[in-house]
Scaffold this motif. Structure first.
Motif, PDB file in Angstrom:
ATOM      1  N   ALA A   1       0.832  -1.210   0.000  1.00  0.00           N
ATOM      2  CA  ALA A   1       0.000   0.000   0.000  1.00  0.00           C
ATOM      3  C   ALA A   1       0.865   1.257   0.000  1.00  0.00           C
ATOM      4  CB  ALA A   1      -0.933  -0.004   1.211  1.00  0.00           C
ATOM      5  N   VAL A   2       1.911   1.259   0.795  1.00  0.00           N
ATOM      6  CA  VAL A   2       2.818   2.411   0.830  1.00  0.00           C
ATOM      7  C   VAL A   2       3.488   2.581  -0.532  1.00  0.00           C
ATOM      8  CG1 VAL A   2       4.975   3.267   1.836  1.00  0.00           C
ATOM      9  CG2 VAL A   2       3.193   2.318   3.307  1.00  0.00           C
ATOM     10  N   ALA A   3       3.909   1.491  -1.141  1.00  0.00           N
ATOM     11  CA  ALA A   3       4.560   1.570  -2.453  1.00  0.00           C
ATOM     12  C   ALA A   3       3.615   2.116  -3.512  1.00  0.00           C
ATOM     13  CB  ALA A   3       5.073   0.191  -2.860  1.00  0.00           C
ATOM     14  N   VAL A   4       2.351   1.724  -3.460  1.00  0.00           N
ATOM     15  CA  VAL A   4       1.389   2.233  -4.442  1.00  0.00           C
ATOM     16  C   VAL A   4       1.192   3.740  -4.270  1.00  0.00           C
ATOM     17  CG1 VAL A   4      -1.049   2.171  -5.102  1.00  0.00           C
ATOM     18  CG2 VAL A   4       0.210   0.041  -4.812  1.00  0.00           C
ATOM     19  N   VAL A   5       1.047   4.182  -3.038  1.00  0.00           N
ATOM     20  CA  VAL A   5       0.842   5.611  -2.790  1.00  0.00           C
ATOM     21  C   VAL A   5       2.068   6.415  -3.206  1.00  0.00           C
ATOM     22  CG1 VAL A   5       0.526   7.340  -0.973  1.00  0.00           C
ATOM     23  CG2 VAL A   5      -0.857   5.250  -0.974  1.00  0.00           C
ATOM     24  N   ILE A   6       3.231   5.968  -2.822  1.00  0.00           N
ATOM     25  CA  ILE A   6       4.452   6.683  -3.186  1.00  0.00           C
ATOM     26  C   ILE A   6       4.667   6.633  -4.692  1.00  0.00           C
ATOM     27  CG2 ILE A   6       6.970   6.649  -2.974  1.00  0.00           C
ATOM     28  CD1 ILE A   6       6.590   5.889  -0.062  1.00  0.00           C
ATOM     29  N   GLY A   7       4.406   5.474  -5.295  1.00  0.00           N
ATOM     30  CA  GLY A   7       4.531   5.354  -6.745  1.00  0.00           C
ATOM     31  C   GLY A   7       3.608   6.298  -7.478  1.00  0.00           C
ATOM     32  N   THR A   8       2.384   6.434  -6.993  1.00  0.00           N
ATOM     33  CA  THR A   8       1.436   7.355  -7.612  1.00  0.00           C
ATOM     34  C   THR A   8       1.928   8.795  -7.511  1.00  0.00           C
ATOM     35  OG1 THR A   8      -0.365   5.852  -7.044  1.00  0.00           O
ATOM     36  CG2 THR A   8      -0.969   8.098  -7.613  1.00  0.00           C
ATOM     37  N   ALA A   9       2.482   9.158  -6.373  1.00  0.00           N
ATOM     38  CA  ALA A   9       3.025  10.513  -6.212  1.00  0.00           C
ATOM     39  C   ALA A   9       4.199  10.745  -7.158  1.00  0.00           C
ATOM     40  CB  ALA A   9       3.449  10.741  -4.771  1.00  0.00           C
ATOM     41  N   PHE A  10       5.068   9.748  -7.302  1.00  0.00           N
ATOM     42  CA  PHE A  10       6.192   9.896  -8.216  1.00  0.00           C
ATOM     43  C   PHE A  10       5.735   9.978  -9.666  1.00  0.00           C
ATOM     44  CE2 PHE A  10       9.170   8.099  -4.909  1.00  0.00           C
ATOM     45  CZ  PHE A  10       9.842   9.288  -4.731  1.00  0.00           C
ATOM     46  N   VAL A  11       4.677   9.258 -10.007  1.00  0.00           N
ATOM     47  CA  VAL A  11       4.159   9.322 -11.370  1.00  0.00           C
ATOM     48  C   VAL A  11       3.718  10.752 -11.686  1.00  0.00           C
ATOM     49  CG1 VAL A  11       2.241   8.598 -12.851  1.00  0.00           C
ATOM     50  CG2 VAL A  11       3.519   6.897 -11.579  1.00  0.00           C
ATOM     51  N   ALA A  12       3.064  11.416 -10.740  1.00  0.00           N
ATOM     52  CA  ALA A  12       2.633  12.799 -10.971  1.00  0.00           C
ATOM     53  C   ALA A  12       3.833  13.715 -11.187  1.00  0.00           C
ATOM     54  CB  ALA A  12       1.788  13.285  -9.798  1.00  0.00           C
ATOM     55  N   ILE A  13       4.871  13.529 -10.394  1.00  0.00           N
ATOM     56  CA  ILE A  13       6.078  14.362 -10.529  1.00  0.00           C
ATOM     57  C   ILE A  13       6.761  14.098 -11.867  1.00  0.00           C
ATOM     58  CG2 ILE A  13       8.398  14.741  -9.619  1.00  0.00           C
ATOM     59  CD1 ILE A  13       7.221  14.172  -6.823  1.00  0.00           C
ATOM     60  N   VAL A  14       6.916  12.830 -12.208  1.00  0.00           N
ATOM     61  CA  VAL A  14       7.603  12.478 -13.449  1.00  0.00           C
ATOM     62  C   VAL A  14       6.784  12.910 -14.661  1.00  0.00           C
ATOM     63  CG1 VAL A  14       8.432  10.539 -14.832  1.00  0.00           C
ATOM     64  CG2 VAL A  14       8.935  10.624 -12.406  1.00  0.00           C
ATOM     65  N   THR A  15       5.473  12.793 -14.593  1.00  0.00           N
ATOM     66  CA  THR A  15       4.624  13.237 -15.705  1.00  0.00           C
ATOM     67  C   THR A  15       4.754  14.745 -15.910  1.00  0.00           C
ATOM     68  OG1 THR A  15       3.077  11.436 -15.280  1.00  0.00           O
ATOM     69  CG2 THR A  15       2.257  13.283 -16.574  1.00  0.00           C
ATOM     70  N   ALA A  16       4.783  15.494 -14.833  1.00  0.00           N
ATOM     71  CA  ALA A  16       4.980  16.937 -14.952  1.00  0.00           C
ATOM     72  C   ALA A  16       6.342  17.251 -15.565  1.00  0.00           C
ATOM     73  CB  ALA A  16       4.845  17.597 -13.584  1.00  0.00           C
TER      74      ALA A  16
END
Length: 148
Positions: free
Chosen positions: A18-33
């Protein structure tokens, strides 16, 4: 039933996931930007004067036949950046912490460990049989095969 569900949720692997999914989602937003703000304009430079972006047209008069290569490259860069960030920020430190605080003797290979277990079991069996040999000798069974 609820106790089992609670135990399932509180297991280490589920919480870690669960922690990995949440952190991964946050990183996806940063990398997409990052890719939309920096990588996409750089890819547009290679697209030439084509207003549709980096790609190629199959039929000259039909815009629907334009194959965009830029979004594919952007998605690949997104994936590589997210994977690298997660690996170097989460996986590598977790492996180091696991090695540092692990109580297991990791100097033994699996085969060496299995050999030690076999020898200990053979010694235990020989003590219970009254023998003093430290290694079990093969004994023929009913099929003519040797067993330990």
């Amino acid at each position: 039933m609820l106790k089992g569900f609670r135990d399932f949720l509180l297991r280490g692997n589920v919480v870690d996931l669960a922690v990995a999914v949440v952190i991964g989602t946050a990183f996806v937003a940063i990398v997409t930007a990052f890719t939309s703000g920096i990588i996409n304009p750089l890819l547009a430079v290679f697209g030439g004067s084509n207003e549709m972006g980096l790609g190629f047209q199959l039929i000259a008069d039909k815009p629907a036949t334009f194959i965009e290569v830029g979004p594919i490259i952007t998605a690949a860069i997104n994936f590589l950046l997210v994977a690298a960030i997660l690996y170097f920020i989460l996986v590598v430190p977790a492996i180091r912490m696991n090695k540092r605080f692990s109580n297991a003797d990791e100097s033994l290979t699996e085969n060496e460990l299995l050999i030690q277990i076999r020898d200990l079991l053979a010694e235990q069996r020989s003590r219970s049989d009254g023998k003093h040999s430290s290694v079990a000798q093969p004994q023929p069974d009913g099929d003519g095969e040797r067993t330990y």
